[in-house]
Design a protein around this motif. Sequence first.
Motif, mmCIF file in Angstrom:
data_model
loop_
_atom_site.group_PDB
_atom_site.id
_atom_site.type_symbol
_atom_site.label_atom_id
_atom_site.label_comp_id
_atom_site.label_asym_id
_atom_site.label_seq_id
_atom_site.Cartn_x
_atom_site.Cartn_y
_atom_site.Cartn_z
ATOM 1 N N VAL A 88 -18.035 2.791 -62.518
ATOM 2 C CA VAL A 88 -18.289 2.791 -61.080
ATOM 3 C C VAL A 88 -18.074 1.369 -60.568
ATOM 4 N N THR A 89 -17.418 1.265 -59.427
ATOM 5 C CA THR A 89 -17.117 -0.044 -58.853
ATOM 6 C C THR A 89 -18.055 -0.336 -57.691
ATOM 7 N N VAL A 90 -18.646 -1.527 -57.717
ATOM 8 C CA VAL A 90 -19.542 -1.983 -56.649
ATOM 9 C C VAL A 90 -18.859 -3.153 -55.947
ATOM 10 N N THR A 91 -18.729 -3.050 -54.640
ATOM 11 C CA THR A 91 -18.035 -4.065 -53.847
ATOM 12 C C THR A 91 -19.040 -4.926 -53.102
ATOM 13 N N GLY A 92 -18.874 -6.226 -53.219
ATOM 14 C CA GLY A 92 -19.749 -7.147 -52.525
ATOM 15 C C GLY A 92 -19.324 -7.375 -51.094
ATOM 16 N N ALA A 93 -20.221 -7.929 -50.299
ATOM 17 C CA ALA A 93 -19.902 -8.257 -48.916
ATOM 18 C C ALA A 93 -18.949 -9.456 -48.885
ATOM 19 N N PRO A 94 -18.018 -9.487 -47.940
ATOM 20 C CA PRO A 94 -17.109 -10.636 -47.837
ATOM 21 C C PRO A 94 -17.876 -11.932 -47.599
ATOM 22 N N ARG A 95 -17.493 -12.978 -48.305
ATOM 23 C CA ARG A 95 -18.096 -14.294 -48.089
ATOM 24 C C ARG A 95 -17.093 -15.173 -47.348
#
Length: 276
Positions: A257-264
Amino acid sequence: MTGYAGSKSPAFAVGALLALVALAMPSAPAWAEVGPGGLTPGALWVHARLGQPAGSGSGGGPRSGWALRYERLGNVQGCVVVPLGASGAIRPWFGNDGDPVAVRVVIVDRASGAEIGLPGSGCVRPQDLVRIPTTGEVLDALRSQGIPAPVVSLSPGPRGLTGLETWYWFAGAGRVGVGLNLRGFTVEARAKATTYHWSTGDGGSYLTGGKGTATAPAARHVYGRKGSYPVILDMTWAGGYTWSGFGDAGSGTLGPVTVTGAPRPYPVNEVRSVLQ
């Protein structure tokens, strides 16, 4: 045999039960509580009130090689329990005469999904049955309680410079584990981040197998133009889990499963040489 007088045979008893079902509802094939039968977490139910059988042999313990599947036949008034040669130990799993839901009780080989035997038919209440923990439920719990949000660490920071390498790494945990209780089952889950995908915001993209450190970054990139770039980290996780409860036990896999972070946002300044 409970519910029948005289010397009527088990076959006659099953026929009588199915006849009651036919009168109570339109003709339809039997179906499991969730989905159409087969070896899936949704189709295998254990009796929450009475528990699953003890393990084989003198040592007892959970019997993980097989489980009971309850296939719902219909809502029947005066439902009759029909244990086909069931021993005294297994008899309680069929419920009580007169309960509203008629079920076909099947012993299933957990490894292959094959039916091992048909102990008989019974009368159980849906609230007395508990589903085995599903992969989706365990994964949701792991994501909410264990898997960290992918947050990119950068150097130099807080601003980059054109023509100078920017380093990327992840400062959080790359392995996680949680323990939880689902409907009376004890669940232990663990997972590992297998890949890290770094998006630099200017079209650059890097895939690594490690998270890196401040002194040994996972990825390096050079920005050619000044601007503010959205840097994003995606982390792919995979792992497994075990569950036990009500005298039964099992395991399953999680992910990937892929978890995407918020753009920095990452501002990059331009470096210009000055002639003197």
